[in-house]
Design a protein around this motif. Structure first.
Motif, mmCIF file in Angstrom:
data_model
loop_
_atom_site.group_PDB
_atom_site.id
_atom_site.type_symbol
_atom_site.label_atom_id
_atom_site.label_comp_id
_atom_site.label_asym_id
_atom_site.label_seq_id
_atom_site.Cartn_x
_atom_site.Cartn_y
_atom_site.Cartn_z
ATOM 1 N N ARG A 132 0.942 -1.412 0.133
ATOM 2 C CA ARG A 132 0.071 -0.499 0.489
ATOM 3 C C ARG A 132 0.996 1.510 -0.349
ATOM 4 N NH1 ARG A 132 -5.354 -1.356 4.141
ATOM 5 N NH2 ARG A 132 -5.872 -3.679 3.307
ATOM 6 N N GLY A 133 2.213 1.231 0.197
ATOM 7 C CA GLY A 133 2.948 1.875 -0.377
ATOM 8 C C GLY A 133 2.928 2.973 1.100
ATOM 9 N N LEU A 134 3.036 1.761 1.892
ATOM 10 C CA LEU A 134 3.295 2.551 3.629
ATOM 11 C C LEU A 134 4.238 2.778 3.950
ATOM 12 C CD1 LEU A 134 -0.433 1.374 5.038
ATOM 13 C CD2 LEU A 134 0.405 3.892 3.598
ATOM 14 N N PRO A 135 5.387 3.601 4.245
ATOM 15 C CA PRO A 135 7.215 3.660 4.536
ATOM 16 C C PRO A 135 6.463 2.826 6.086
ATOM 17 C CG PRO A 135 5.837 5.748 4.684
ATOM 18 C CD PRO A 135 5.290 5.000 4.469
ATOM 19 N N VAL A 136 7.046 1.570 6.316
ATOM 20 C CA VAL A 136 7.036 1.411 7.377
ATOM 21 C C VAL A 136 7.543 -0.405 7.322
ATOM 22 C CG1 VAL A 136 4.739 0.248 7.779
ATOM 23 C CG2 VAL A 136 5.931 1.206 9.989
ATOM 24 N N THR A 156 -3.164 0.946 11.525
ATOM 25 C CA THR A 156 -4.744 1.046 11.613
ATOM 26 C C THR A 156 -4.981 1.141 9.975
ATOM 27 O OG1 THR A 156 -4.513 3.160 13.113
ATOM 28 C CG2 THR A 156 -6.630 3.244 12.303
ATOM 29 N N ARG A 157 -4.448 1.803 9.236
ATOM 30 C CA ARG A 157 -4.779 1.982 7.866
ATOM 31 C C ARG A 157 -4.765 -0.304 6.911
ATOM 32 N NH1 ARG A 157 -2.562 6.849 4.595
ATOM 33 N NH2 ARG A 157 -4.159 8.446 5.371
ATOM 34 N N VAL A 158 -3.319 -0.954 7.726
ATOM 35 C CA VAL A 158 -3.266 -2.219 7.554
ATOM 36 C C VAL A 158 -4.222 -3.056 8.420
ATOM 37 C CG1 VAL A 158 -1.944 -3.961 7.863
ATOM 38 C CG2 VAL A 158 -0.896 -1.776 6.850
ATOM 39 N N CYS A 159 -4.751 -2.513 9.084
ATOM 40 C CA CYS A 159 -5.470 -3.592 9.989
ATOM 41 C C CYS A 159 -6.826 -2.722 9.916
ATOM 42 C CB CYS A 159 -5.730 -3.646 11.076
ATOM 43 S SG CYS A 159 -3.727 -4.033 11.745
ATOM 44 N N ARG A 160 -7.190 -1.691 8.877
ATOM 45 C CA ARG A 160 -8.665 -1.041 8.961
ATOM 46 C C ARG A 160 -9.422 -1.112 10.184
ATOM 47 N NH1 ARG A 160 -9.754 -2.444 3.135
ATOM 48 N NH2 ARG A 160 -8.220 -4.045 2.217
ATOM 49 N N GLY A 161 -8.316 0.115 10.571
ATOM 50 C CA GLY A 161 -9.285 0.297 12.066
ATOM 51 C C GLY A 161 -10.107 1.615 11.772
ATOM 52 N N ASP A 162 -9.923 2.068 12.353
ATOM 53 C CA ASP A 162 -11.087 3.425 12.787
ATOM 54 C C ASP A 162 -9.937 4.896 12.980
ATOM 55 O OD1 ASP A 162 -12.258 6.214 13.007
ATOM 56 O OD2 ASP A 162 -13.677 5.241 14.623
ATOM 57 N N GLU A 163 -9.458 5.411 11.725
ATOM 58 C CA GLU A 163 -8.372 6.571 11.684
ATOM 59 C C GLU A 163 -8.311 7.333 13.115
ATOM 60 O OE1 GLU A 163 -5.916 8.493 8.535
ATOM 61 O OE2 GLU A 163 -6.450 7.121 8.109
ATOM 62 N N HIS A 164 -9.897 7.787 12.791
ATOM 63 C CA HIS A 164 -10.113 9.089 13.770
ATOM 64 C C HIS A 164 -9.828 8.462 14.997
ATOM 65 C CE1 HIS A 164 -11.848 11.691 10.909
ATOM 66 N NE2 HIS A 164 -12.582 10.745 10.132
ATOM 67 N N LEU A 165 -10.935 7.152 15.536
ATOM 68 C CA LEU A 165 -10.011 6.894 16.995
ATOM 69 C C LEU A 165 -8.518 6.919 17.207
ATOM 70 C CD1 LEU A 165 -10.421 5.960 19.825
ATOM 71 C CD2 LEU A 165 -11.388 3.999 18.431
ATOM 72 N N ALA A 166 -8.456 6.677 15.971
ATOM 73 C CA ALA A 166 -6.515 5.856 16.179
ATOM 74 C C ALA A 166 -5.738 7.514 16.370
ATOM 75 C CB ALA A 166 -5.776 5.763 14.863
ATOM 76 N N LYS A 167 -5.792 8.576 15.746
ATOM 77 C CA LYS A 167 -5.686 9.707 15.843
ATOM 78 C C LYS A 167 -6.028 10.517 16.915
ATOM 79 C CE LYS A 167 -3.388 13.482 14.739
ATOM 80 N NZ LYS A 167 -4.037 14.347 13.741
#
Length: 256
Positions: free
Chosen positions: A42-46, A70-81
């Motif tokens: 997905r082009g995520l630098p991690v 969060t994106r890899v695991c399809r989680g809630d990005e707003h909650l993560a922030k």
């Protein structure tokens, strides 16, 4: 979405973030290697080790790491922030980072150090992007790597150097996501800080109209009632129909 950490983890926001990330990974059913491969796809630098350390809770991961996790695991990005911001503040308050000092809104900035401090606060509120990331966001010529936010210049500013006006506005736009119709507040803040640096009168102070002083009426002790108001005003003593006569001590009129 991942399970929100329970009450036992709420006393430490960093642990709460780590437990939430771990719950995301378990729900996804992926191994660390699978997560790392998905991030690359997905082009995520991690990397794998970075993802693993983020779920340990020993140190605060960067926002970019939490976002990728969060994106890899399809989680809630707003909650993560929200969880990451809480953990970042907990780290600063506990002495694990720069003490959290209230950042002034641009409307109240008058000195250069306040301007630089506000720029640092803008970075913190937007995930602490690296200088290279800021430079990349503001590319105007990708092939020749020409950026409105050169990392060397931005780094010097964040160390305490007064920014130029254009750099400040570009920083607010690309780092703080400030809309164009709100950039005027930052432009005015720069003008005030620049005037302060040159020893000139602050524009904000100069534009405040002066209030004329009201002359005070000296109070002179007199026989009879006190006179708190000036003569001739609506609340002051009015001329008596008896002229200058005054009441005597026995209730009789006497000439003044």
């Amino acid at each position: 979405m991942g399970r929100v950490p329970g009450a036992l983890a709420r006393h430490n926001s960093m642990e709460a973030l780590a437990q939430w990330l771990e719950s995301l990974r378990r729900r996804s059913g992926m191994s660390w290697d699978q997560m790392a491969r998905t991030a690359v796809d997905r082009g995520l630098p991690v990397t794998r080790s970075t993802l693993y350390r983020a779920s340990r809770g020993e140190t605060l991961p960067k926002w970019q790491t939490v976002q990728a996790f969060t994106r890899v695991c399809r989680g809630d990005e707003h909650l993560a922030k929200r969880l990451w911001t809480s953990a970042d503040r907990h780290k600063a308050a506990s002495g694990g980072g720069t003490p959290h000092i209230m950042v002034m809104a641009p409307q109240f900035i008058t000195e250069p150090w306040q301007l630089v401090h506000a720029m640092k606060g803008m970075c913190r509120e937007n995930g602490n992007p690296t200088l290279r990331e800021l430079e990349r966001r503001a590319y105007i010529d990708v092939e020749n790597k020409v950026s409105l936010l050169p990392k060397s210049t931005v780094g010097a500013v964040l160390q305490g150097r007064m920014p130029g006006k254009d750099l400040l506005l570009d920083f607010a736009r690309y780092c703080g996501n400030v809309p164009d119709d709100r950039l005027k507040d930052w432009e005015d803040a720069w003008e005030r800080a620049h005037a302060f640096r040159k020893g000139e009168e602050c524009p904000m102070v100069r534009d405040i109209p002066t209030v004329p002083t009201v002359p005070t009426v000296p109070t002179v002790p007199t026989r009879g009632a006190p006179r708190p108001f000036a003569s001739g005003t609506p609340f002051g003593p009015q001329p008596s129909r008896w002229g200058n006569r005054q009441w005597g001590t026995r209730g009789r009129l006497r000439a003044g």
